[in-house]
Design an enzyme around this catalytic site. Structure first.
Site, short mmCIF file in Angstrom:
data_model
loop_
_atom_site.label_atom_id
_atom_site.label_comp_id
_atom_site.label_asym_id
_atom_site.label_seq_id
_atom_site.Cartn_x
_atom_site.Cartn_y
_atom_site.Cartn_z
N LEU A 41 38.90 45.90 27.16
CA LEU A 41 37.45 45.73 27.10
C LEU A 41 37.00 46.32 25.77
CD1 LEU A 41 34.77 45.09 28.73
CD2 LEU A 41 34.69 47.54 29.13
N LYS A 54 33.28 42.33 31.36
CA LYS A 54 33.09 43.53 32.16
C LYS A 54 32.71 43.12 33.59
CE LYS A 54 31.30 48.22 31.72
NZ LYS A 54 32.56 48.88 32.02
N ARG A 91 29.20 30.66 51.55
CA ARG A 91 30.49 30.96 50.94
C ARG A 91 31.27 29.70 50.58
NH1 ARG A 91 35.78 32.04 51.58
NH2 ARG A 91 36.60 33.79 50.40
N TYR A 126 28.89 44.12 35.19
CA TYR A 126 28.16 45.38 35.23
C TYR A 126 28.16 46.04 33.86
CZ TYR A 126 32.51 48.13 35.25
OH TYR A 126 33.71 48.71 34.91
N GLU A 166 44.83 49.86 27.72
CA GLU A 166 43.67 50.76 27.84
C GLU A 166 43.78 51.51 29.16
OE1 GLU A 166 39.90 48.68 28.23
OE2 GLU A 166 40.82 47.15 29.48
N HIS A 195 34.03 28.77 47.06
CA HIS A 195 34.52 29.35 45.80
C HIS A 195 33.77 28.83 44.57
CE1 HIS A 195 37.70 30.63 48.44
NE2 HIS A 195 38.30 31.29 47.47
N ARG A 201 26.74 43.35 25.09
CA ARG A 201 27.99 43.08 25.83
C ARG A 201 27.68 42.45 27.18
NH1 ARG A 201 32.01 47.97 26.92
NH2 ARG A 201 30.39 48.52 28.40
N1 PMP Z 1 37.87 49.88 29.45
C1 PMP Z 1 37.59 49.78 30.75
C2 PMP Z 1 38.53 49.03 31.65
C3 PMP Z 1 36.42 50.37 31.27
O1 PMP Z 1 36.12 50.26 32.58
C4 PMP Z 1 35.57 51.11 30.39
C5 PMP Z 1 34.35 51.80 30.91
N2 PMP Z 1 33.43 50.96 31.49
C6 PMP Z 1 35.92 51.18 29.03
C7 PMP Z 1 37.07 50.56 28.60
C8 PMP Z 1 35.04 51.91 28.06
O2 PMP Z 1 33.89 51.17 27.75
P1 PMP Z 1 32.53 51.88 27.32
O3 PMP Z 1 32.86 52.76 26.18
O4 PMP Z 1 31.64 50.76 26.96
O5 PMP Z 1 32.07 52.65 28.53
#
Ligand code: PMP
Length: 285
Positions: A207, A149, A100, A33, A182, A102, A52
């Site tokens: 991320l 993501k 379904r 996403y 993070e 895997h 991304r």
């Molecule tokens: N880390 C994680 C785990 C996130 O879910 C997000 C937000 N989607 C971010 C960092 C920040 O990313 P962005 O600045 O691209 O929204």
């Protein structure tokens, strides 16, 4: 006005919008996403979000379901149909629908695409930023591929709820060596007593946030020193300032970590300045 979602080729009222129960996103979290901020009805830093997205898809070997330009048209159209001036647009792509099993479907299927948009309350968001948010720390328990993501967010859901249960807004993951990786849905930053801004390198454990990347341009332009290095939870609790970044929060000051006051216990001047300057460096489309 009822909200409109784009689902696999159609714009639908939200209450009629649905996906197949054998969608692999539903059964395996087999999808990715993106979330972009919307300002004045325009999408913020879309090119970077799309880059991304392509990377996430390619890491999972999910085909791009339509040309990027078409995807951009759909995203703009969903924003327009929902009359969103300030808010977010959400895009989800899964591997698609198959019986379904895997392993990937033997015969490739068309990936599923869903786009939604919703308004956020700018005044409320500004008010939150003026007060600052509280953060708790939690042990890192996610898979190592957090650079993708993916919609597989169960640890993030649990961490965020743990924060809510403690009256905090965000949870910061701490790895086994004591370093902050993070937030559950944001990147983590601190400001040192010397005024350097510190965030972990995107090489591992996080991320690569788009807001994070743009903020680095802001720091360079404002000649604020950036230190891309790991920092411990203990260092964070003693920092002069702290903040988080994400597309929906931009720069959000942190005023407490694990109930320990950061700085004076109010949003710091560097955090607030970065929040204010941020959109001068964004690309709008
Ligand atoms: N880390 C994680 C785990 C996130 O879910 C997000 C937000 N989607 C971010 C960092 C920040 O990313 P962005 O600045 O691209 O929204």
């Amino acid at each position: 006005m009822s909200r409109i979602a784009y689902v696999n080729g159609f714009y639908r009222n939200m209450r009629d919008a649905c996906v197949n129960i054998e969608d692999r996103g539903y059964q395996f979290s087999d999808g990715v996403y993106e979330v972009c901020e919307i300002r004045d009805g325009r999408l913020v830093d879309m090119a970077r979000h799309m880059a991304r997205l392509q990377r996430s898809l390619s890491e999972l070997r999910i085909a791009m379901p339509m040309p990027l330009t078409s995807l951009a048209v759909v995203m703009h159209e969903v924003v327009r149909r929902n009359r969103v001036h300030y808010g977010i647009v959400y895009l989800q792509i899964t591997r698609g629908v198959a019986r379904r099993d895997h392993a990937f479907p033997a015969k490739p299927v068309q990936p599923s695409v869903v786009v939604t948009a919703r308004s956020l309350n700018l005044a409320k968001n500004q008010d939150t930023a003026a007060k600052g948010i509280k953060v708790i720390t939690v042990p890192e328990n996610r898979w190592p591929r957090v650079d993708i993501k993916s919609v597989s967010l169960l640890p993030n859901v649990l961490a965020k709820q743990a924060a809510r249960d403690e009256g905090a807004y965000e949870a910061w993951y701490v790895d086994p060596d004591g370093y902050v990786t993070e937030g559950a849905s944001s990147n983590a930053w601190i400001v040192t007593d010397q005024g350097s801004v510190v965030t972990r390198s995107a090489e591992s454990g996080i991320l690569s946030g788009i807001t994070r990347a743009v903020l680095m341009d802001v720091l360079a332009a404002l000649q604020i020193k950036l230190e891309e290095r790991p920092f411990t939870a203990a260092e964070a609790r003693q920092a002069a300032e702290a903040f988080v970044t994400s597309a929906s929060q931009i720069v959000m000051p942190v005023v407490a970590i694990d109930n320990q006051r950061i700085g004076k216990g109010e949003p710091g001047p560097i955090s607030l300045r970065l929040r204010e300057e941020f959109h001068r460096f964004s690309a709008f489309s």
